[in-house]
Design an enzyme around this catalytic site. Sequence first.
Site, PDB file in Angstrom:
ATOM      1  N   PHE A  67       5.138  -1.560  -0.452  1.00 39.81           N
ATOM      2  CA  PHE A  67       4.217  -0.418  -0.552  1.00 39.81           C
ATOM      3  C   PHE A  67       4.889   0.751   0.143  1.00 39.81           C
ATOM      4  O   PHE A  67       4.812   0.894   1.354  1.00 39.81           O
ATOM      5  CB  PHE A  67       2.890  -0.776   0.129  1.00 39.81           C
ATOM      6  CG  PHE A  67       1.717   0.024  -0.355  1.00 39.81           C
ATOM      7  CD1 PHE A  67       1.809   0.897  -1.433  1.00 39.81           C
ATOM      8  CD2 PHE A  67       0.483  -0.102   0.268  1.00 39.81           C
ATOM      9  CE1 PHE A  67       0.713   1.624  -1.883  1.00 39.81           C
ATOM     10  CE2 PHE A  67      -0.635   0.612  -0.176  1.00 39.81           C
ATOM     11  CZ  PHE A  67      -0.516   1.480  -1.254  1.00 39.81           C
ATOM     12  N   LEU A 132       5.178  -9.487   5.122  1.00 40.15           N
ATOM     13  CA  LEU A 132       4.353  -8.273   5.185  1.00 40.15           C
ATOM     14  C   LEU A 132       4.085  -7.890   6.639  1.00 40.15           C
ATOM     15  O   LEU A 132       3.781  -8.744   7.461  1.00 40.15           O
ATOM     16  CB  LEU A 132       3.002  -8.493   4.498  1.00 40.15           C
ATOM     17  CG  LEU A 132       2.952  -8.506   2.966  1.00 40.15           C
ATOM     18  CD1 LEU A 132       1.506  -8.461   2.513  1.00 40.15           C
ATOM     19  CD2 LEU A 132       3.723  -7.350   2.360  1.00 40.15           C
ATOM     20  N   TYR A 218       6.823 -14.669  15.179  1.00 41.79           N
ATOM     21  CA  TYR A 218       7.534 -14.394  16.424  1.00 41.79           C
ATOM     22  C   TYR A 218       6.755 -15.031  17.571  1.00 41.79           C
ATOM     23  O   TYR A 218       5.520 -15.085  17.539  1.00 41.79           O
ATOM     24  CB  TYR A 218       7.664 -12.879  16.649  1.00 41.79           C
ATOM     25  CG  TYR A 218       8.396 -12.516  17.921  1.00 41.79           C
ATOM     26  CD1 TYR A 218       9.730 -12.865  18.089  1.00 41.79           C
ATOM     27  CD2 TYR A 218       7.753 -11.841  18.959  1.00 41.79           C
ATOM     28  CE1 TYR A 218      10.409 -12.553  19.265  1.00 41.79           C
ATOM     29  CE2 TYR A 218       8.436 -11.523  20.132  1.00 41.79           C
ATOM     30  CZ  TYR A 218       9.766 -11.886  20.277  1.00 41.79           C
ATOM     31  OH  TYR A 218      10.435 -11.587  21.433  1.00 41.79           O
ATOM     32  N   TYR A 228       1.083 -10.338  23.393  1.00 41.47           N
ATOM     33  CA  TYR A 228       1.576 -10.750  22.083  1.00 41.47           C
ATOM     34  C   TYR A 228       1.096 -12.160  21.721  1.00 41.47           C
ATOM     35  O   TYR A 228       0.096 -12.320  21.049  1.00 41.47           O
ATOM     36  CB  TYR A 228       3.113 -10.630  22.005  1.00 41.47           C
ATOM     37  CG  TYR A 228       3.569 -10.628  20.560  1.00 41.47           C
ATOM     38  CD1 TYR A 228       3.691  -9.445  19.843  1.00 41.47           C
ATOM     39  CD2 TYR A 228       3.827 -11.818  19.875  1.00 41.47           C
ATOM     40  CE1 TYR A 228       4.055  -9.428  18.513  1.00 41.47           C
ATOM     41  CE2 TYR A 228       4.187 -11.817  18.539  1.00 41.47           C
ATOM     42  CZ  TYR A 228       4.296 -10.630  17.863  1.00 41.47           C
ATOM     43  OH  TYR A 228       4.643 -10.639  16.534  1.00 41.47           O
ATOM     44  N   VAL A 267      14.508  -4.510  16.573  1.00 40.89           N
ATOM     45  CA  VAL A 267      13.938  -3.174  16.421  1.00 40.89           C
ATOM     46  C   VAL A 267      13.475  -3.011  14.979  1.00 40.89           C
ATOM     47  O   VAL A 267      14.281  -2.991  14.053  1.00 40.89           O
ATOM     48  CB  VAL A 267      14.963  -2.083  16.766  1.00 40.89           C
ATOM     49  CG1 VAL A 267      14.349  -0.698  16.593  1.00 40.89           C
ATOM     50  CG2 VAL A 267      15.464  -2.257  18.197  1.00 40.89           C
TER      51      VAL A 267
END
Length: 390
Positions: A67, A132, A218, A228, A267
């Site tokens: 997208f 995604l 992750y 996280y 990154v």
Amino acid sequence: MRGFICLTAHPKGCEQNVKNQIEYVKSKGKINGPKRVLVIGASTGFGLASRITSAFGSDASTIGVFFEKPPMEGKTASPGWYNSAAFEQEAQKAGLYAKSINGDAFSNEVKQQTIDMIKADLGQVDLIIYSLASPVRVHPVTGVMHRSVLKPIGTTFTNKTVDFHTGNVSQVSIEPANQEDIDNTVVVMGGEDWSMWMDAMKDAGVLADGVTTVAYSYIGPEVTEPVYRKGTIGRAKDHLESTAFEITDKLKDINGKGYVSVNKALVTQASSAIPVIPLYISLLYKIMKAEGIHEGCIEQIQRLFQQRLYNGSEIPTDDKGRIRIDDWEMRADVQAQVSKLWEESTTESLVEIGDLAGYKQDFLNLFGFGFEGVDYLADTDEMVQVSSIA
């Protein structure tokens, strides 16, 4: 620049980025891998690296779903658009099939469009990469818009972070999530959409016997755990990981398997937006580069394909059934050094003990800037088209 977003992208720089990744994959030799590949989230980061590795490592035909914002006169496209244009151009030169779909991958319409393309051009696919990274999802059944949040659960989280533009190290506090925050984040970033993709494709008969599907996740270190892995995003990742087992169960009759690959901290546009992570990455990069074990997206994914997914034998997994390609990042000696440097990190010391320059370089590269061999003073045509979409 605005915060963790660069408002422009350089067409030639993005093209150079793609070419560099292709050259890397080719330099590592052929992978006895998949021949018909669908990458959902194919235009940047791990998704783009997966598409490049499939095509130029295994000569695969690829369909990429993303997208992205196309260019307008006087206004550049988003970097993923230029990446995809360059990828298709290079694939065509190499005689490889490559087509792309630009639209909301969460929608039923894009799923159907993709299935129709697979049926018409490839018949079936043998690898589906699910990569995604979106902050928002409009649910295709209810029509409700859900927004993910990055928050701790239970208590306020306070720790160091760095503004990677200025190098300023400061304290950041994030208030805890409520139940609605958690639920919304799981809807956006959990495994439901991945499962919907697999169901739709199985029902349509476009999954090959022995099909593999991989979603990316992750875990990360202790220092980022509260915000996280033990926060709202972690709940979504837990859901994603449990979905892999459900998908494997559903694909039993066609000998298919679903996996989650736990990747390294890198990154990306997504990771740059997460407080604490830029500081962690700048310390991690310094250590991993010194040890000679640093990887970017393409090195990481090429290793995933060659040494894990298509190594000629069983795919190695951890005790929770996950593929671990974050193994070098999570090495005890590496993490011990990170923890030590974390305590020492200040605005003044980070210049020496961290790799903020490497972080900034990687960030600029995401948008096509900072590449050798690109003349950034030359006039450049922003109106680049993706050949299969134009």
